[in-house]
Design a protein around this motif. Structure first.
Motif, short mmCIF file in Angstrom:
data_model
loop_
_atom_site.label_atom_id
_atom_site.label_comp_id
_atom_site.label_asym_id
_atom_site.label_seq_id
_atom_site.Cartn_x
_atom_site.Cartn_y
_atom_site.Cartn_z
N GLN A 159 28.45 -11.08 -83.00
CA GLN A 159 29.78 -11.17 -82.39
C GLN A 159 30.22 -9.89 -81.69
OE1 GLN A 159 32.97 -12.75 -84.70
NE2 GLN A 159 31.73 -14.32 -85.68
N GLU A 160 29.91 -8.76 -82.27
CA GLU A 160 30.39 -7.51 -81.70
C GLU A 160 29.85 -7.23 -80.30
OE1 GLU A 160 30.99 -7.43 -86.03
OE2 GLU A 160 29.27 -7.92 -84.76
N GLN A 161 28.76 -7.89 -79.93
CA GLN A 161 28.22 -7.75 -78.58
C GLN A 161 29.18 -8.27 -77.52
OE1 GLN A 161 24.56 -10.03 -79.10
NE2 GLN A 161 23.37 -8.24 -78.46
N ILE A 162 29.95 -9.27 -77.89
CA ILE A 162 30.74 -10.00 -76.89
C ILE A 162 31.72 -9.07 -76.18
CG2 ILE A 162 32.41 -11.86 -76.56
CD1 ILE A 162 31.06 -13.23 -79.02
N TYR A 163 32.49 -8.32 -76.96
CA TYR A 163 33.49 -7.44 -76.35
C TYR A 163 32.81 -6.42 -75.44
CZ TYR A 163 37.03 -3.85 -75.76
OH TYR A 163 37.88 -2.94 -75.20
N ASP A 164 31.71 -5.83 -75.91
CA ASP A 164 31.04 -4.81 -75.11
C ASP A 164 30.54 -5.37 -73.79
OD1 ASP A 164 31.48 -2.92 -77.10
OD2 ASP A 164 29.58 -3.34 -78.10
N LEU A 165 29.99 -6.59 -73.81
CA LEU A 165 29.51 -7.22 -72.58
C LEU A 165 30.66 -7.51 -71.61
CD1 LEU A 165 26.92 -9.64 -74.18
CD2 LEU A 165 26.37 -7.84 -72.53
N VAL A 166 31.77 -7.99 -72.15
CA VAL A 166 32.93 -8.28 -71.30
C VAL A 166 33.45 -6.99 -70.67
CG1 VAL A 166 35.31 -9.10 -71.29
CG2 VAL A 166 33.57 -10.38 -72.52
N GLN A 167 33.54 -5.92 -71.46
CA GLN A 167 34.02 -4.65 -70.94
C GLN A 167 33.07 -4.09 -69.89
OE1 GLN A 167 37.29 -4.86 -71.75
NE2 GLN A 167 37.17 -2.63 -71.85
N GLU A 168 31.77 -4.19 -70.13
CA GLU A 168 30.80 -3.73 -69.14
C GLU A 168 30.98 -4.50 -67.83
OE1 GLU A 168 26.86 -4.07 -70.69
OE2 GLU A 168 27.29 -2.85 -72.45
N GLY A 169 31.24 -5.80 -67.95
CA GLY A 169 31.48 -6.61 -66.75
C GLY A 169 32.70 -6.14 -65.98
N ALA A 179 28.03 -9.08 -58.75
CA ALA A 179 26.92 -9.89 -59.25
C ALA A 179 26.50 -9.43 -60.66
CB ALA A 179 25.73 -9.81 -58.29
N GLU A 180 26.38 -8.13 -60.85
CA GLU A 180 26.01 -7.61 -62.17
C GLU A 180 27.13 -7.87 -63.18
OE1 GLU A 180 23.31 -6.31 -63.58
OE2 GLU A 180 22.22 -6.82 -61.75
N ALA A 181 28.38 -7.76 -62.73
CA ALA A 181 29.51 -8.05 -63.62
C ALA A 181 29.45 -9.48 -64.11
CB ALA A 181 30.83 -7.79 -62.90
N CYS A 182 29.18 -10.40 -63.20
CA CYS A 182 29.11 -11.81 -63.57
C CYS A 182 27.95 -12.06 -64.54
CB CYS A 182 28.94 -12.66 -62.31
SG CYS A 182 29.14 -14.43 -62.60
N GLN A 183 26.84 -11.36 -64.35
CA GLN A 183 25.71 -11.54 -65.25
C GLN A 183 26.06 -11.08 -66.66
OE1 GLN A 183 22.74 -13.15 -64.70
NE2 GLN A 183 22.75 -12.92 -66.94
N ARG A 184 26.84 -10.00 -66.78
CA ARG A 184 27.27 -9.54 -68.10
C ARG A 184 28.11 -10.62 -68.78
NH1 ARG A 184 24.41 -5.95 -66.59
NH2 ARG A 184 24.54 -3.73 -67.09
N TRP A 185 29.00 -11.27 -68.00
CA TRP A 185 29.87 -12.30 -68.58
C TRP A 185 29.07 -13.55 -68.96
CZ3 TRP A 185 33.47 -10.82 -64.09
CH2 TRP A 185 34.24 -9.71 -64.47
N TRP A 189 28.76 -15.17 -72.57
CA TRP A 189 28.88 -16.61 -72.83
C TRP A 189 27.71 -17.10 -73.69
CZ3 TRP A 189 31.23 -20.97 -73.42
CH2 TRP A 189 30.57 -22.19 -73.25
N GLU A 190 26.50 -16.68 -73.37
CA GLU A 190 25.34 -17.07 -74.17
C GLU A 190 25.48 -16.60 -75.62
OE1 GLU A 190 22.09 -15.39 -72.09
OE2 GLU A 190 22.24 -16.73 -70.36
N THR A 191 26.02 -15.39 -75.78
CA THR A 191 26.23 -14.86 -77.13
C THR A 191 27.29 -15.67 -77.86
OG1 THR A 191 25.67 -12.65 -76.31
CG2 THR A 191 26.76 -12.78 -78.46
N ILE A 192 28.37 -16.03 -77.16
CA ILE A 192 29.43 -16.85 -77.76
C ILE A 192 28.84 -18.16 -78.28
CG2 ILE A 192 31.47 -18.24 -77.19
CD1 ILE A 192 32.27 -15.92 -75.29
N ILE A 193 28.03 -18.82 -77.46
CA ILE A 193 27.41 -20.08 -77.87
C ILE A 193 26.53 -19.87 -79.10
CG2 ILE A 193 25.79 -21.88 -77.20
CD1 ILE A 193 28.56 -22.07 -75.92
N ALA A 194 25.80 -18.77 -79.11
CA ALA A 194 24.86 -18.52 -80.20
C ALA A 194 25.55 -18.26 -81.53
CB ALA A 194 23.96 -17.34 -79.85
#
Length: 363
Positions: A159-169, A179-185, A189-194
């Motif tokens: 779970q803790e990955q999610i915030y970091d990925l969103v902030q990086e985006g 494009a890279e921002a969208c890939q982070r999001w 999303w993949e992490t959220i599903i998992a």
């Protein structure tokens, strides 16, 4: 319901506690999760830190000092995540051993495979090893779990990955790298599903399960919007948008009806943009069946019969389009610029009349 850990007030939702923390408490008094809440509030409202807050330059200086100190810390001193990240893996293990926690990479991965967050893994440690820690020492334990997870089990979502990925985006988008921002999001999303249990099918329940620094529905809409924007220049993003929107509808079938309706429209729109007209029309037909009060499905399906198809429309297709436009006007939902739809009906009727005249002259 969210409780403030500093003054014990309760708040109805996440947005209210973010505002409360921003207005009622000093930034440097907050724990890591709550500083992220305040950072999110500042970002969402385009605010700037007050003069009383630590300046960005001072924060950078403090961070450098903390990192240079590494393991040379005084007992009882507050831990920040970057302090733990500055430690070597062996230093982290030694510090955990001081609390009675003995871990190896193999045992850590075994635990990580059974939980979905570093915090849950840290709770297991405390229970299994009968750890008697409080305050900043307890903070170190869960921060150590997060850092070790990133080093020893980066392939396992948590779970803790999610915030970091969103902030990086967000940071990448501010730098103009959409494009890279969208890939982070999308990775977020993949992490959220998992990490979201399969029996959670509503956005509200997902919000409760996920880290409280993420507003789930706005996040989903933001990802879709960014995919649509990127697709305007790179059509391959229509495929990504199609996949994303389908996953949202499939994974959360009990989401609000308005969101599901919008995302099903996005699916049909993406199929249209990809030139897959038969599939797109099937999607609109299904929308009409499921949401007969929605005028937009009628209107878009009508467009496909004479505006989106490269071939010259037949009489039957023009008649079908005219009927659908009339159904759009008759539907209960709101249709912007209904006069434009009426104009299209008039145009179709003129074309049909001309086709009748041509056929009569040929005879």
């Amino acid at each position: 319901m969210a409780d403030c850990p500093y003054c014990e007030q309760s708040f109805a939702d996440e947005s209210e506690i973010r505002k409360h923390l921003y207005e009622a408490h000093e930034y440097d008094e907050l724990g890591r999760i709550d500083t992220k809440r305040v950072d999110q509030y500042i970002d969402d409202h385009d605010l700037e830190e007050s003069d009383d807050d630590t300046t960005g330059a001072q924060q950078d200086t403090d961070e450098a000092v903390h990192m240079s100190l590494g393991s040379d810390r005084n007992a009882g001193e507050r831990w920040e995540l970057h302090d733990v990240q500055a430690l070597s893996t062996e230093e982290i293990r030694d510090k955990l051993a001081e609390h009675g926690i003995d871990t190896t990479e193999e045992s850590f991965r075994d635990r990580a495979a059974e939980v979905d967050s570093a915090m849950a893994l840290a709770d297991q440690w405390e229970t299994d090893h009968d750890v008697d820690a409080s305050g900043y020492d307890r903070d170190f334990i869960w921060m150590a779990a997060e850092v070790l997870w990133s080093r020893w089990a980066p392939d396992l979502p948590y779970q803790e990955q999610i915030y970091d990925l969103v902030q990086e985006g967000r940071e990448l988008r501010e730098q103009g790298n959409d494009a890279e921002a969208c890939q982070r999001w999308l990775t977020a999303w993949e992490t959220i599903i998992a990490v979201t249990p399969d029996d959670i099918t509503t956005l509200e329940a997902a919000d409760d399960h996920l880290p409280n620094v993420l507003s789930f529905e706005p996040f989903l809409r933001s990802v879709d919007n960014d995919l649509a924007t990127l697709a305007a220049d790179d059509p391959t993003y229509h495929e990504r948008r199609l996949e994303f929107c389908r996953e949202v509808c499939t994974r959360f079938p009990d989401a609000p009806a308005e969101l599901l309706l919008d995302f099903r429209h996005f699916i049909a729109d993406s199929l249209t943009e990809l030139g897959r007209l038969d599939e797109s029309r099937n999607e609109f037909e299904t929308l009409i069946r499921d949401y007969p009060e929605d005028p937009w499905a009628y209107k878009k399906l009508a467009d496909s019969y004479w505006q989106d198809d490269a071939d010259e429309p037949t009489v039957e297709e023009l008649e079908r389009a005219a009927k659908l436009y009339q159904q759009a006007l008759d539907a209960e939902g709101t249709l912007e610029q209904p006069s434009a739809v009426s104009d299209r009906i008039d145009e179709l009727e003129r074309r049909l009349a001309n086709m009748d005249t041509s056929e009569a002259q040929e005879e």
